[in-house]
Scaffold this motif. Structure first.
Motif, PDB file in Angstrom:
ATOM      1  N   GLY A  55       0.808  -1.212   0.000  1.00  0.00           N
ATOM      2  CA  GLY A  55       0.000   0.000   0.000  1.00  0.00           C
ATOM      3  C   GLY A  55       0.836   1.254   0.000  1.00  0.00           C
ATOM      4  N   HIS A  56       0.563   2.160   0.937  1.00  0.00           N
ATOM      5  CA  HIS A  56       1.240   3.453   0.972  1.00  0.00           C
ATOM      6  C   HIS A  56       2.669   3.345   1.501  1.00  0.00           C
ATOM      7  N   GLU A  57       2.974   2.274   2.210  1.00  0.00           N
ATOM      8  CA  GLU A  57       4.325   2.070   2.724  1.00  0.00           C
ATOM      9  C   GLU A  57       4.989   0.906   2.000  1.00  0.00           C
ATOM     10  N   SER A  58       6.269   1.048   1.713  1.00  0.00           N
ATOM     11  CA  SER A  58       7.004   0.006   0.990  1.00  0.00           C
ATOM     12  C   SER A  58       7.304  -1.178   1.904  1.00  0.00           C
ATOM     13  N   SER A  59       7.161  -2.371   1.341  1.00  0.00           N
ATOM     14  CA  SER A  59       7.499  -3.583   2.079  1.00  0.00           C
ATOM     15  C   SER A  59       9.006  -3.811   1.999  1.00  0.00           C
ATOM     16  N   LYS A  67       2.297  -4.120  -6.153  1.00  0.00           N
ATOM     17  CA  LYS A  67       2.194  -2.698  -5.845  1.00  0.00           C
ATOM     18  C   LYS A  67       0.916  -2.119  -6.445  1.00  0.00           C
ATOM     19  N   TYR A  68       0.090  -1.519  -5.583  1.00  0.00           N
ATOM     20  CA  TYR A  68      -1.193  -1.031  -6.089  1.00  0.00           C
ATOM     21  C   TYR A  68      -1.027   0.145  -7.028  1.00  0.00           C
ATOM     22  N   GLU A  69       0.093   0.883  -6.933  1.00  0.00           N
ATOM     23  CA  GLU A  69       0.310   1.995  -7.870  1.00  0.00           C
ATOM     24  C   GLU A  69       0.628   1.494  -9.277  1.00  0.00           C
ATOM     25  N   LYS A  74      -3.005   0.109 -14.541  1.00  0.00           N
ATOM     26  CA  LYS A  74      -3.198  -0.974 -15.518  1.00  0.00           C
ATOM     27  C   LYS A  74      -4.680  -1.285 -15.703  1.00  0.00           C
ATOM     28  N   LEU A  75      -5.434  -1.312 -14.608  1.00  0.00           N
ATOM     29  CA  LEU A  75      -6.872  -1.570 -14.702  1.00  0.00           C
ATOM     30  C   LEU A  75      -7.582  -0.442 -15.447  1.00  0.00           C
ATOM     31  N   GLU A  99      -6.514  -0.755   2.512  1.00  0.00           N
ATOM     32  CA  GLU A  99      -6.971   0.292   1.595  1.00  0.00           C
ATOM     33  C   GLU A  99      -6.582  -0.037   0.154  1.00  0.00           C
ATOM     34  N   ALA A 100      -5.346  -0.499  -0.047  1.00  0.00           N
ATOM     35  CA  ALA A 100      -4.880  -0.834  -1.388  1.00  0.00           C
ATOM     36  C   ALA A 100      -5.646  -2.018  -1.958  1.00  0.00           C
ATOM     37  N   GLY A 101      -5.852  -3.051  -1.123  1.00  0.00           N
ATOM     38  CA  GLY A 101      -6.583  -4.233  -1.583  1.00  0.00           C
ATOM     39  C   GLY A 101      -8.009  -3.924  -1.957  1.00  0.00           C
TER      40      GLY A 101
END
Length: 238
Positions: A55-59, A67-69, A74-75, A99-101
């Protein structure tokens, strides 16, 4: 072979190699590719959701992430591209950012092209809304889906407002899943709060056939079944 024919074939071969290289790069970087070699000549976009949904923070760099960004643009491109006739989503995810999911799930659910999802390995936590967001969903027999309450990492302020906020987030998830599957909110909450299955957590782990029996997923099947169903949906739309 004539010189003219050789000259015509060379650019074609170069174009083919360039397309193949671009496709391989896209698969390596984002797990996305266009499937268009089928007998029905349908142009199908493939999207993979692998590892942790970031999401907003990098793993951590060593973690496999989606990555949701990358996924959201793409969608949007799929919706905007008239040549794309369908979307196949492959999921093997441990979950991740709520939130990203949910953003990805809402985007998939709102696409105008037919969509089919296939759970491989696992569709855990926030992977559940993404799995059910497609028009039709499959799961392989050996795959699992974990349903549990919303969790928070880091500092947690133990006040009533914080708990109410967690309940609201959980309600958003159960509402979405119940609206896009054959499972009720009440049953989802029962599965989330089961204390008999997970050793270190509250919740439920469902294997492939169990996920279908609970109404979360439409059918047990593999890649062949998922593609066949997607082609049927595309033909039905035409």
């Amino acid at each position: 072979m004539s010189e003219n024919k050789k000259e015509q074939e060379q650019p074609r071969q170069e174009d083919s190699l360039e397309k193949e290289e671009a496709q391989n790069k896209q698969i390596t970087e984002m797990g996305q590719v266009v499937l268009n070699k089928n007998l029905r000549k349908h142009k199908v976009e493939l999207l993979t959701v692998i590892g942790e949904v970031e999401g907003h923070e990098s793993s951590p760099s060593q973690s496999k992430t989606t990555k949701y960004e990358h996924v959201l643009p793409k969608l949007a491109m799929i919706e905007d591209d008239e040549a794309i006739e369908g979307l196949l989503i492959l999921l093997n995810t441990v979950g991740g950012d709520v939130e990203a999911g949910l953003a990805i799930a809402e985007m998939i659910a709102s696409l105008s092209v037919p969509t089919v999802s296939l759970v491989l390995g696992g569709g855990h936590s926030i992977g559940v809304p993404m799995a059910v967001s497609a028009d039709y969903s499959f799961i392989v027999p050996s795959a699992t889906m974990v349903i549990h309450p919303v969790r928070s990492s880091g500092m947690f302020i133990g006040v009533a407002q914080t708990y109410r906020n967690m309940e609201k987030i959980q309600d958003r998830i159960t509402t979405f899943v119940s609206q896009h599957s054959h499972t009720s909110k009440k049953r989802l909450e029962e599965l989330m709060l089961d204390t008999t299955q997970l050793v270190k957590d509250v919740g439920t782990m469902l294997e492939g056939p169990e996920a279908v029996a609970e109404g979360l997923i439409d059918e047990v099947g593999g890649i062949r079944d998922a593609l066949d169903k997607l082609h049927q949906l595309i033909d039905g739309k035409v």
